[in-house]
Enzyme design. Structure first.
Site, PDB file in Angstrom:
ATOM      1  N   LYS A  48       0.831  -1.214   0.000  1.00  0.00           N
ATOM      2  CA  LYS A  48       0.000   0.000   0.000  1.00  0.00           C
ATOM      3  C   LYS A  48       0.866   1.264   0.000  1.00  0.00           C
ATOM      4  O   LYS A  48       0.609   2.196  -0.786  1.00  0.00           O
ATOM      5  CB  LYS A  48      -0.899  -0.017   1.239  1.00  0.00           C
ATOM      6  N   THR A  49       1.871   1.297   0.858  1.00  0.00           N
ATOM      7  CA  THR A  49       2.721   2.487   0.943  1.00  0.00           C
ATOM      8  C   THR A  49       3.461   2.714  -0.373  1.00  0.00           C
ATOM      9  O   THR A  49       3.614   3.854  -0.833  1.00  0.00           O
ATOM     10  CB  THR A  49       3.730   2.334   2.099  1.00  0.00           C
ATOM     11  N   ASP A 239      -4.327   7.911   3.097  1.00  0.00           N
ATOM     12  CA  ASP A 239      -3.834   6.609   3.534  1.00  0.00           C
ATOM     13  C   ASP A 239      -4.758   6.033   4.615  1.00  0.00           C
ATOM     14  O   ASP A 239      -5.374   6.794   5.372  1.00  0.00           O
ATOM     15  CB  ASP A 239      -2.414   6.786   4.099  1.00  0.00           C
ATOM     16  N   GLU A 240      -4.864   4.718   4.688  1.00  0.00           N
ATOM     17  CA  GLU A 240      -5.636   4.021   5.726  1.00  0.00           C
ATOM     18  C   GLU A 240      -7.063   4.574   5.831  1.00  0.00           C
ATOM     19  O   GLU A 240      -7.563   4.863   6.920  1.00  0.00           O
ATOM     20  CB  GLU A 240      -4.933   4.124   7.096  1.00  0.00           C
ATOM     21  N   GLN A 270      -9.597  -4.586   7.121  1.00  0.00           N
ATOM     22  CA  GLN A 270      -8.764  -4.224   8.268  1.00  0.00           C
ATOM     23  C   GLN A 270      -9.335  -3.021   9.026  1.00  0.00           C
ATOM     24  O   GLN A 270      -8.608  -2.308   9.712  1.00  0.00           O
ATOM     25  CB  GLN A 270      -7.336  -3.945   7.816  1.00  0.00           C
ATOM     26  N   ARG A 617      -0.635 -10.882  10.094  1.00  0.00           N
ATOM     27  CA  ARG A 617       0.650 -10.385  10.613  1.00  0.00           C
ATOM     28  C   ARG A 617       1.741 -11.442  10.429  1.00  0.00           C
ATOM     29  O   ARG A 617       2.921 -11.158  10.568  1.00  0.00           O
ATOM     30  CB  ARG A 617       0.568 -10.062  12.109  1.00  0.00           C
TER      31      ARG A 617
END
Length: 697
Positions: A48-49, A239-240, A270, A617
């Protein structure tokens, strides 16, 4: 076919970036998309980043000036990381980019327009402690706490007002949902909120929530100012996005109104922060608010082995409200499946996790590449105990170590004084919990108490023998009554009973008024009472508490590398992190999913998303553990039903481990001498540190 794009920043030399080589097909489609509204659903571990960073570089290469791009993030760290990556791609080209957290961007806008926002030049920003102090001064002026000692403290009031501001929910709605014990104080709390708004203007200060709410209000009530920022920001990237609240989403929509060039990046699977105001509907309904939005799915996962992703995909598929997606692994398959590990009791669960951690470390996995994740902080108590006993270095990201928390230490102070009336430190900590008693008054009360209790007299003598300030008189009477219950006839009760007396009496009211997360702290103390059942003597229990609270396990085992520690974390705190081996603990109904979510379908869906976050994770080795029997202080031994999140999984996705019991010894330095079992030992005692679990797969 590979496409190369020649970038021509507004100033400076040109740059060559081969976007097609640097990005996968799905990332490339999002990064090079045309101007307009875009929803990018970026799955866990999918880059994503990287997508956002290259999108900024792409826009700069298309002739956008840095000052025309707004990049919104949730943390300063994320903002810095993205700018650094952009600068690595295009050195110096991003200077002047509007990048930062929602609050920092709001602050920047308000600084330029303070009077229009209703504040003077040079206004200051209060941190949470300052905010709580100002609220306390408002309460004192209104005289509410003098009339009702239960009136919420500054921390609780700040949390209430913050939630109302960010979610748009009324005070009544929030009290009914989260703070039912304050419903009868609704009118007074509303008065505090109104007076607090006035006081902020008097002292020319804003709190953190004002940086969002006052900015949005400024834009909605000043069309010229709004238009200037709407024209400025030709491109907005967020973002997010799944973590935005109603206020943040409204602010973004307002800023994007002119150009409608907005790209929001997130993962609906998420979205796990509704408890702090995040609104799942923001990302789910983005296509409704922007009917012409283009949706991009980024599903290639670079983190986990296929077996972990298959389990994650199967779990989240049970949520009806979502953007369907399927994470696909780049990594090669592992030789093992995720392990499903039922254990006899919660203590045995801790023993298994500890022993398996040591095994993995012996196999070459660093401690820092392992994590134990759980739904709530109190789920980690037995695991912390077991790690401490075995010398396994660990760090806590979900808060302080269990025995170092204020409410645990407060409760212990009651017990310490009950068994040792000469304990001045415990006495002073205890009495300072009462309203109107500070350091000086505590000293005066201690001197009188020491005199009265000399010769072994009972605690009851303190009721009339000491004269606390009038403000503390009621609390003092309750404290003395509690002490009498803790040691009737001068003999201390068992430690588990003593903890229950403290928490159901004086301290429960204190926690409700003092702590915004009262219910979580109450769960902690119930768990502490459960642990105390192992001890007959309170002195022994308190000694163990002190020893465990003061142990630095990194000095016991794990060498000189202070960073080589197992991570113990709530899943909420673990979002965005990754480890080679992950243990998901306490997977039982009522624990994970939490009991309060079982009757609310929306809450249950969020709990499943939380499970999904925990699973994703993991890079390689995943262990799903649960106890079949819970030793509970309030209800005795309670059988546990496996979490529905486990029962929903197809059997072929996990490998069930049957844990046998064996005698295994650890030296004080944590070195192991183990005997392989030839049979299952039915007399295994999980409380006996000389007996540790062995397993068969």
């Amino acid at each position: 076919m590979t496409r190369s794009y020649q970038l021509h920043p507004a100033e400076g030399d040109g740059y060559d970036i081969d976007f097609a080589k640097a990005l996968n097909e799905q990332q490339l489609a999002a990064v090079t998309s045309e101007a307009g509204p875009h929803l990018v659903i970026a799955g866990a571990g999918s880059g994503k980043t990287r997508t956002l960073t290259y999108r900024v570089a792409w826009l700069l290469g298309q002739g956008y000036r840095p000052g025309e791009i707004l990049l919104l993030t949730f943390t300063n760290k994320a903002a810095r990381e993205m700018l650094e990556r952009v600068n690595d791609l295009l050195p110096g080209a991003s200077d002047g980019l509007w990048s930062g957290t929602f609050h920092s961007i709001g602050h920047r806008i308000l600084r330029r327009n303070p009077e229009a926002a209703g504040f003077g030049q040079g206004f200051t920003i209060m941190d949470r402690e300052d905010q709580e102090e100002l609220l306390e001064s408002v309460v004192a002026r209104l005289g509410f706490r003098a009339n009702d000692k239960r009136f919420p403290k500054g921390e609780v009031l700040a949390e209430l007002l913050s939630l109302s501001c960010n979610t748009g929910d009324s005070l009544r709605t929030l009290l009914a949902r989260r703070y039912r014990y304050f419903i009868d104080l609704e009118e007074q709390i509303a008065q505090v909120g109104a007076a607090y708004e006035g006081r902020k203007k008097e002292v020319n200060s804003l709190d953190f929530d004002d940086l969002l709410s006052k900015t949005h209000e400024l834009l909605l009530t000043n069309p010229e100012i709004a238009a200037s920022y709407q024209r400025r920001f030709r491109a907005i990237l967020v973002d997010e996005y799944q973590d935005t609240n109603r206020l943040q989403a409204g602010l973004i929509d307002t800023l994007a109104a002119a150009h409608r060039h907005i790209m929001v990046v997130g993962d609906d699977a998420q979205s796990i922060y509704s408890w702090r105001g995040a609104d799942f509907a923001n990302i789910l309904e983005f296509p409704k608010r922007y009917p012409d939005a283009v949706m991009h799915r980024i599903e290639t996962n670079y983190r986990s082995v296929p077996q972990v992703l298959e389990l994650a995909n199967a779990s989240i598929a049970n949520n009806p409200r979502q953007f369907p997606k399927e994470l696909r692994a780049v990594r090669k398959p592992s030789v093992t499946k995720p392990a499903l590990v039922p254990l006899a009791t919660n203590n045995e669960q801790a023993s298994f996790i500890a022993q398996r951690v040591l095994e993995l470390h012996d196999e070459g996995i660093d401690f820092c590449e392992m994590a134990v994740l759980y739904r709530a902080h109190y789920h980690s108590m037995e695991i912390q105990l077991e790690f401490t006993r075995r010398g396994i270095p660990f760090g806590i990201t979900s808060g302080l170590r269990f025995f170092e928390q204020a409410h645990v230490k407060d409760t212990a102070a009651f017990l310490k004084f009950a068994v040792n009336p000469n304990d001045e430190v415990a006495f002073k900590r205890m009495v300072r919990l009462l309203p109107g008693i500070g350091t000086k008054t505590a000293e005066i009360l201690w001197n009188k108490t020491a005199e009265l209790l000399g010769g072994g007299r009972s605690f009851g003598i303190l009721e009339k023998g000491c004269k606390p300030p009038a403000k503390a008189a009621g609390g003092w009477s309750q404290l003395v009554a509690t002490l009498v219950q803790l040691a009737p006839s001068g003999t201390p009760a068992p430690p588990s009973e003593m903890i229950s007396v403290v928490t159901t009496g004086l301290y429960d009211d204190y926690m409700q008024a003092k702590f915004a997360n009262y219910e979580a702290r109450r769960d902690d103390l119930n768990t502490l009472a459960n642990y105390a059942r192992q001890f007959d003597q309170t002195e022994e229990f308190l000694a163990q508490l002190t020893l465990l609270g003061g142990t630095e396990t990194s000095e016991v085992r794990g060498g000189d590398d202070e960073e080589d520690k197992v991570c113990l974390s709530s899943i909420h705190q673990a979002k965005g992190l990754e480890w080679q081996a992950v243990f998901l603990a306490w997977l039982t109904e009522g624990m994970f999913p939490g009991a309060r979510s079982l009757e609310d379908e929306n809450a249950l869906e969020e709990e499943r998303r939380l499970f999904y976050v925990g699973v994703t994770r993991c890079k390689e080795e995943l262990y799903l553990t649960y106890p079949e029997l819970r030793l509970n202080a309030a209800y005795g031994e309670a059988f546990q039903r496996p979490s529905r999140f486990l029962e929903e999984l197809p059997e072929h996705l996990t490998e069930r481990w049957e844990v046998a019991r064996a005698v295994s010894r650890f030296t004080p330095q944590g070195q192991r001498e183990q005997q392989k079992p030839s049979h299952v030992n039915r007399d295994f005692d999980p409380a006996d540190e000389s007996q540790l679990p062995e397993w068969e797969d």
